[in-house]
Every structure is written in C-alpha cells, then in structure tokens.
Design an enzyme around this catalytic site. Structure first.
Site, mmCIF file in Angstrom:
data_model
loop_
_atom_site.group_PDB
_atom_site.id
_atom_site.type_symbol
_atom_site.label_atom_id
_atom_site.label_comp_id
_atom_site.label_asym_id
_atom_site.label_seq_id
_atom_site.Cartn_x
_atom_site.Cartn_y
_atom_site.Cartn_z
ATOM 1 N N VAL A 44 1.410 -1.005 -13.009
ATOM 2 C CA VAL A 44 1.140 -0.137 -12.004
ATOM 3 C C VAL A 44 0.518 -0.362 -10.682
ATOM 4 O O VAL A 44 1.323 0.309 -9.680
ATOM 5 C CB VAL A 44 0.257 1.263 -12.761
ATOM 6 C CG1 VAL A 44 0.264 2.705 -12.057
ATOM 7 C CG2 VAL A 44 0.652 1.777 -14.266
ATOM 8 N N CYS A 45 -0.335 -0.871 -10.697
ATOM 9 C CA CYS A 45 -0.316 -1.693 -9.159
ATOM 10 C C CYS A 45 0.667 -1.389 -8.020
ATOM 11 O O CYS A 45 0.306 -1.718 -6.502
ATOM 12 C CB CYS A 45 -1.931 -2.848 -9.445
ATOM 13 S SG CYS A 45 -2.768 -2.302 -10.216
ATOM 14 N N THR A 46 1.324 -2.407 -8.966
ATOM 15 C CA THR A 46 2.321 -2.746 -7.969
ATOM 16 C C THR A 46 3.051 -2.376 -7.513
ATOM 17 O O THR A 46 4.039 -1.927 -6.158
ATOM 18 C CB THR A 46 3.679 -3.856 -9.311
ATOM 19 O OG1 THR A 46 2.691 -4.970 -9.825
ATOM 20 C CG2 THR A 46 4.754 -4.863 -8.523
#
Ligand code: BEZ
Length: 208
Positions: A44-46
């Site tokens: 998700v962070c990516t």
C-alpha cells in the site's frame, strides 16, 4: 503528543532522502503535506509514494511540498524508492524522513500502539506557511489514502483563506461556496458585490 488543528507543527531536524532538513526552514513560505506510512517495501505504501510523486506538479501548483516519514533508515528509503519508481512508473523526488528511533513519529502521534508499537499509521498533516496545522487525517495501515481528497482539501483551505469563505460538502473548485455565519449581510454585500443567495439566514451561498 496530541496535535490539533491550529497548533504550530513541531519543528525537528532529521535525515531524509534529500539530506538533513530542519522542518520549519524546509517548509519556508510554502505549505507542507507531511504524511507517515507504516514501512518501506510494503504494497500500500508503495502505491501511495508513487501517487504522491505522480502528483508533483499538482502539489507544486498549489505551493505545497510533500514530505513522507516512516520509521526506517535513509538507506532503506533510498533502496525502496528504486522499487517505487520502477513499479509506479514515476521519479520520486520529495524527501522521506528517516525516523528509525521513532522520535518524530511519537512527537506527531503517528504511533498508535494498538496497531503497532514501532510502525506509524497513515497520518496526514497539512501545514500552512505560518507552520500552523490546518488539517489532520489518520488512516489505518490497511487503507491507502485518497489523493484527490488531499488536493481537494488543500484547494478548500487556500480558497477559504483568500476569500474568507467556507466550502460545502463535497465541494470542488468552481462550485458555489458558503458565506460564514460570522459575516453579517451588510459585510457580505460589500465583500461579494456579485450577489449571494440566502437559502436560510445561516445558509448563504456565493459564486466566486
Ligand atoms: C502496506 O503498505 O501495504 C501495509 C503496511 C503495513 C500494514 C499493512 C499494509
């Protein structure tokens, strides 16, 4: 530490992927979009880092500088940025703060121990050029943020500052805005010579 709207954003000096920064000096006369994420090399962070990078021009047009943070090191951030650029088809240039000892994450209440003792949740702080916190949002680790909403709220804050107005639900630039109840009709007439609509005495709308 609980930070609220209207508080001065705590200043800090930290290593980032673009070098050592002192936060208030780095913001300068711009706005900041300061956001935390749980960890490097996570899916998700990516996508969030990729989206922020893809929107670089949109942030710049609004005079807003993005800056990320997670409780990882600069070395990890730098290696991960290669993956972000590869997988999200972008060229990430904004700084990501390295906060491996959690000092800043704790200062900004980004650690929610019931979620994790060591990783930050997805916090957002929109900070104005006076270094005042103008918006906070907190998302869980499993939900990526809506970047249209982040740009929309920046537009609403900046339009409100310029015209001394408020914005209705789901407002987007170009739509009618609201004259705050603190402005009486006489003052509203002089501030908005184009005229305004009174739907209720407390609900007056105007086209900018
Ligand atoms: C993610 O970025 O995919 C993620 C990170 C921590 C917990 C859950 C998801």
């Amino acid at each position: 530490m609980t930070l609220r709207i209207g508080d001065i954003a705590p200043d800090f000096t930290a290593e980032t992927t673009t070098g050592l920064i002192t936060f208030h000096d780095w913001i300068g006369d711009d706005w900041a979009f300061f956001f935390s994420h749980p960890a490097d090399f996570t899916p998700v962070c990516t996508t969030e880092m990729g989206r922020t990078s893809q929107l670089a021009e949109q942030f710049a047009q609004r005079g807003v500088k993005p800056i990320g943070l997670s409780t990882d090191t600069v070395k990890e951030h730098v290696k991960w940025i290669e993956d972000v650029n590869d997988t999200q088809n972008t060229d990430l240039r904004f700084p990501i703060v390295a906060d491996a000892d959690l000092t800043i994450a704790k200062q900004y209440d980004m650690i929610h121990p019931s979620e994790s003792e060591t990783a930050a949740v997805r916090s957002v702080f929109i900070i104005d050029p006076d270094k005042k916190i103008r918006l906070t949002m907190t998302y869980p680790m499993s939900v990526g943020r809506n970047f249209d909403e982040i740009l929309r709220v920046i537009d609403a804050l900046q339009t409100g500052d310029t015209h001394k107005i408020a914005t209705p639900a789901d407002w987007v630039p170009g739509q009618d805005v609201i004259i705050p109840p603190s402005v009486n009709d006489a003052d509203a007439k002089s501030s908005f010579p184009q005229g305004f609509e009174t739907i209720r005495p407390y609900l007056r709308t105007v086209k900018l």
